[in-house]
Design a protein around this motif. Sequence first.
Motif, PDB file in Angstrom:
ATOM      1  N   ILE A  34      25.547   3.166   3.159  1.00  0.00           N
ATOM      2  CA  ILE A  34      24.818   2.833   4.377  1.00  0.00           C
ATOM      3  C   ILE A  34      23.349   3.124   4.109  1.00  0.00           C
ATOM      4  O   ILE A  34      23.004   3.904   3.203  1.00  0.00           O
ATOM      5  N   ASN A  35      22.459   2.525   4.880  1.00  0.00           N
ATOM      6  CA  ASN A  35      21.022   2.662   4.626  1.00  0.00           C
ATOM      7  C   ASN A  35      20.521   3.975   5.226  1.00  0.00           C
ATOM      8  O   ASN A  35      19.950   4.005   6.327  1.00  0.00           O
ATOM      9  N   ASP A  36      20.734   5.069   4.487  1.00  0.00           N
ATOM     10  CA  ASP A  36      20.335   6.381   4.991  1.00  0.00           C
ATOM     11  C   ASP A  36      19.231   7.022   4.147  1.00  0.00           C
ATOM     12  O   ASP A  36      18.940   8.202   4.309  1.00  0.00           O
ATOM     13  N   ASN A  37      18.594   6.246   3.252  1.00  0.00           N
ATOM     14  CA  ASN A  37      17.499   6.777   2.438  1.00  0.00           C
ATOM     15  C   ASN A  37      16.357   5.767   2.414  1.00  0.00           C
ATOM     16  O   ASN A  37      16.553   4.602   2.050  1.00  0.00           O
ATOM     17  N   PRO A  38      15.131   6.186   2.786  1.00  0.00           N
ATOM     18  CA  PRO A  38      13.990   5.276   2.683  1.00  0.00           C
ATOM     19  C   PRO A  38      13.490   5.220   1.239  1.00  0.00           C
ATOM     20  O   PRO A  38      13.773   6.122   0.439  1.00  0.00           O
ATOM     21  N   PRO A  39      12.777   4.166   0.871  1.00  0.00           N
ATOM     22  CA  PRO A  39      12.164   4.133  -0.459  1.00  0.00           C
ATOM     23  C   PRO A  39      11.187   5.305  -0.610  1.00  0.00           C
ATOM     24  O   PRO A  39      10.505   5.704   0.348  1.00  0.00           O
ATOM     25  N   ASP A  63      21.559  -4.298  -1.025  1.00  0.00           N
ATOM     26  CA  ASP A  63      20.409  -4.631  -0.170  1.00  0.00           C
ATOM     27  C   ASP A  63      19.700  -3.391   0.345  1.00  0.00           C
ATOM     28  O   ASP A  63      18.486  -3.405   0.571  1.00  0.00           O
ATOM     29  N   ASN A  64      20.439  -2.326   0.552  1.00  0.00           N
ATOM     30  CA  ASN A  64      19.829  -1.093   1.053  1.00  0.00           C
ATOM     31  C   ASN A  64      18.869  -0.482   0.037  1.00  0.00           C
ATOM     32  O   ASN A  64      18.046   0.361   0.396  1.00  0.00           O
ATOM     33  N   GLU A 112     -23.011  -2.492  -6.679  1.00  0.00           N
ATOM     34  CA  GLU A 112     -24.196  -2.279  -5.871  1.00  0.00           C
ATOM     35  C   GLU A 112     -23.918  -2.527  -4.383  1.00  0.00           C
ATOM     36  O   GLU A 112     -24.712  -2.123  -3.518  1.00  0.00           O
ATOM     37  N   GLN A 113     -22.726  -3.178  -4.067  1.00  0.00           N
ATOM     38  CA  GLN A 113     -22.357  -3.380  -2.662  1.00  0.00           C
ATOM     39  C   GLN A 113     -21.457  -2.244  -2.148  1.00  0.00           C
ATOM     40  O   GLN A 113     -21.649  -1.746  -1.046  1.00  0.00           O
ATOM     41  N   PHE A 114     -20.429  -1.816  -2.939  1.00  0.00           N
ATOM     42  CA  PHE A 114     -19.588  -0.660  -2.549  1.00  0.00           C
ATOM     43  C   PHE A 114     -18.990  -0.082  -3.823  1.00  0.00           C
ATOM     44  O   PHE A 114     -18.811  -0.765  -4.830  1.00  0.00           O
ATOM     45  N   GLN A 115     -18.745   1.223  -3.702  1.00  0.00           N
ATOM     46  CA  GLN A 115     -18.235   1.935  -4.872  1.00  0.00           C
ATOM     47  C   GLN A 115     -16.727   2.271  -4.790  1.00  0.00           C
ATOM     48  O   GLN A 115     -16.135   2.618  -5.797  1.00  0.00           O
ATOM     49  N   ASP A 116     -16.114   2.219  -3.616  1.00  0.00           N
ATOM     50  CA  ASP A 116     -14.683   2.544  -3.527  1.00  0.00           C
ATOM     51  C   ASP A 116     -14.064   1.863  -2.312  1.00  0.00           C
ATOM     52  O   ASP A 116     -14.761   1.466  -1.380  1.00  0.00           O
ATOM     53  N   LEU A 117     -12.688   1.751  -2.391  1.00  0.00           N
ATOM     54  CA  LEU A 117     -11.866   1.221  -1.301  1.00  0.00           C
ATOM     55  C   LEU A 117     -10.723   2.194  -1.034  1.00  0.00           C
ATOM     56  O   LEU A 117     -10.091   2.686  -1.972  1.00  0.00           O
ATOM     57  N   GLN A 118     -10.479   2.478   0.246  1.00  0.00           N
ATOM     58  CA  GLN A 118      -9.354   3.337   0.641  1.00  0.00           C
ATOM     59  C   GLN A 118      -8.359   2.487   1.436  1.00  0.00           C
ATOM     60  O   GLN A 118      -8.735   1.847   2.413  1.00  0.00           O
ATOM     61  N   LEU A 119      -7.062   2.482   1.011  1.00  0.00           N
ATOM     62  CA  LEU A 119      -6.065   1.670   1.696  1.00  0.00           C
ATOM     63  C   LEU A 119      -4.696   2.347   1.623  1.00  0.00           C
ATOM     64  O   LEU A 119      -4.503   3.314   0.876  1.00  0.00           O
ATOM     65  N   TRP A 120      -3.758   1.828   2.451  1.00  0.00           N
ATOM     66  CA  TRP A 120      -2.378   2.341   2.500  1.00  0.00           C
ATOM     67  C   TRP A 120      -1.412   1.235   2.074  1.00  0.00           C
ATOM     68  O   TRP A 120      -1.536   0.090   2.488  1.00  0.00           O
ATOM     69  N   LEU A 121      -0.440   1.631   1.241  1.00  0.00           N
ATOM     70  CA  LEU A 121       0.630   0.730   0.810  1.00  0.00           C
ATOM     71  C   LEU A 121       1.943   1.164   1.465  1.00  0.00           C
ATOM     72  O   LEU A 121       2.203   2.360   1.611  1.00  0.00           O
ATOM     73  N   THR A 122       2.797   0.182   1.811  1.00  0.00           N
ATOM     74  CA  THR A 122       4.086   0.468   2.450  1.00  0.00           C
ATOM     75  C   THR A 122       5.213  -0.143   1.616  1.00  0.00           C
ATOM     76  O   THR A 122       5.125  -1.286   1.180  1.00  0.00           O
ATOM     77  N   ALA A 123       6.274   0.693   1.393  1.00  0.00           N
ATOM     78  CA  ALA A 123       7.490   0.221   0.694  1.00  0.00           C
ATOM     79  C   ALA A 123       8.626   0.130   1.714  1.00  0.00           C
ATOM     80  O   ALA A 123       8.918   1.108   2.415  1.00  0.00           O
ATOM     81  N   TRP A 124       9.258  -1.055   1.812  1.00  0.00           N
ATOM     82  CA  TRP A 124      10.362  -1.289   2.736  1.00  0.00           C
ATOM     83  C   TRP A 124      11.643  -1.565   1.944  1.00  0.00           C
ATOM     84  O   TRP A 124      11.607  -2.210   0.906  1.00  0.00           O
ATOM     85  N   ASP A 125      12.812  -1.046   2.457  1.00  0.00           N
ATOM     86  CA  ASP A 125      14.069  -1.495   1.875  1.00  0.00           C
ATOM     87  C   ASP A 125      14.620  -2.651   2.712  1.00  0.00           C
ATOM     88  O   ASP A 125      14.031  -3.038   3.720  1.00  0.00           O
TER      89      ASP A 125
END
Length: 610
Positions: free
Chosen positions: A445-450, A483-484, A523-536
């Motif tokens: 059963i799907n009881d564990n997230p990635p 699939d889980n 010369e425009q920007f030196q870094d990017l901060q973002l969030w990644l999501t993993a779905w089962d």
Amino acid sequence: MAALQKLPQRRRLIRLCFLLVVLWEVGARQMHYSVPEEIDKGSFVGDIAKDLGLEPPALAERGVRIISRGRSQLFALNPRSGSLVTAGRIDREELCAQSTRCLVNFNILLEDKLNIYSVEVEITDINDNAPRFGVEELELKISEMTTPGFRIPLKSAHDADVGENTLQKYELNPNDHFSLDVRSGVDGNKHPELVLELALDREEKAIHYLLLVALDGGSPVRSGTSRICVTVLDVNDNAPIFTQPEYRVSVPENMPVGTRILTVTATDTDEGYNAQVAYFQEKTLGETPEVFELESTSGDITITKSLDFEDAKVHEIDIEAQDGPGLLTRTKVIVTVLDVNDNAPEFYMTSATSSIPEDSPPGTIIALFNVHDRDSGQNAFITCSLPENLPFKLERSVDNYHRLVTTRALDREQFSFYNVTVTAKDGGKPSLSKDAYILLQVADINDNPPTFPHMSYSAYIPENNPRGASIISVVAHDPDSDDNAHVTYSLTEDTFQGAPLSSYISINSDTGIVYALRSFDYEQFQDLQLWLTAWDNGNPPLSSNVSLSIFVLDQNDNAPEILYPALPTDGSTGVELAPRSAEPGYLRHPEKKLPREFKKCKEAPEKLNR
């Protein structure tokens, strides 16, 4: 005070009512029916649906079926009427020989609740067998000196029926010299004896022909006949006499073939040829092949076929001793077979499941099985056990049925299957045992997230990168299956410098590779901060997030530019005069301002070095 005295009486009344309810429930599980033998296939036996408290259509819905062990199916269920019917011709003599009562026991299973009900059907006898003699003609030799009143045992008839339908009486055709007397033996059987009523005269009549008739008590009456030929001799007035009217011996079932178990002895007070005794084993029609052999001259009885307590617990041997002229007497040998522990327990799997979800609650039934031992007594007492440290236990039900149930929740990620060994052990010495194996798959059963292996990720990319350049690859792991455990990746929506973050960065949903969608400019920007999501891919799906920091690395893509002094616009050479009072480090005209970029270079020269 009176109320206190009544209290114990009330308690006793409550206990009595509880005991009556328990006894009623136990009795309700036993159903008894009666049916005569030889009736047509499909004949009504009993109303199973009514006795179970069900409507006929509910039999199929609840999976009601007959289960029997080691015997051909004699009965069936009629799903339309809900009744128990015969499945074919039933021969009581074939089932129970001459037992007084012929009982057939089996079980009714309610599949949905796995409830077991015991059913007992009594097969009643009908008069379908006539008495039969072992021999059609019996020859007797009697001395003419024999005095009236002398008795001669005759061959008995055999009737396979029981009760009133079995052999009831004998009759002899009318004659001047002989009459018939019938005696009951110690076994209850009737034995005819020929009684001499009038002295014989060989010279007058040397041979007498008689007709012996055996009749049963059925309706109509059935009969069998045996012809008797009496030859009159001059002398021999004593028949052999056995030392015991009945012999008894007990033999273990594993006694080797060829072993002598008993010797019968008969003596004859006559002399010479008239005293020579020979022994014969009386044959019974329809009897199975002999298990014992009788030596005609010595009276020794030996085993000729392996004994089996489970097939026959008692053997009866009818023995005749006959002297030279033909006078005979009979005795009976009763051989009691003693059980030895020669049969291991046997498993009969009634119902079993091969897969169970890992979130099944404790007490979920995995299998229902029956164990049986063909031995008897302590040798047939069976105990079942499981290996330790398994999340299962055994629950004993009626008639040696057992349930295998779970004792706690299962975890597929810890154990994806169980190969359960159930051991049945009898109580013999030494005991015998047998194992049954149940393979149980634990369904996911799907009881564990990635889960990402790191709490955050950092990546570096030089500026002026080509579009579509790969920046970093992230991988999340899901311990579930199928699939889980199928993981897809996505980028959390956000904005950067007024534009959607998805216009700068993209992620491959299957591989987790992060790509640059445009060429970055340090010369425009030196870094990017973002969030990644993993779905089962479970239902419902589970997910987890991780942060990603992308740093843009500077490249030498800009040439130096002179900011001051500025070149004249008229084409002449620009000249800047410095006053004599100018100090070291003097750079600009006091009325002019340095460009903003120059200020930055002056305030942070280390950035120029980069």
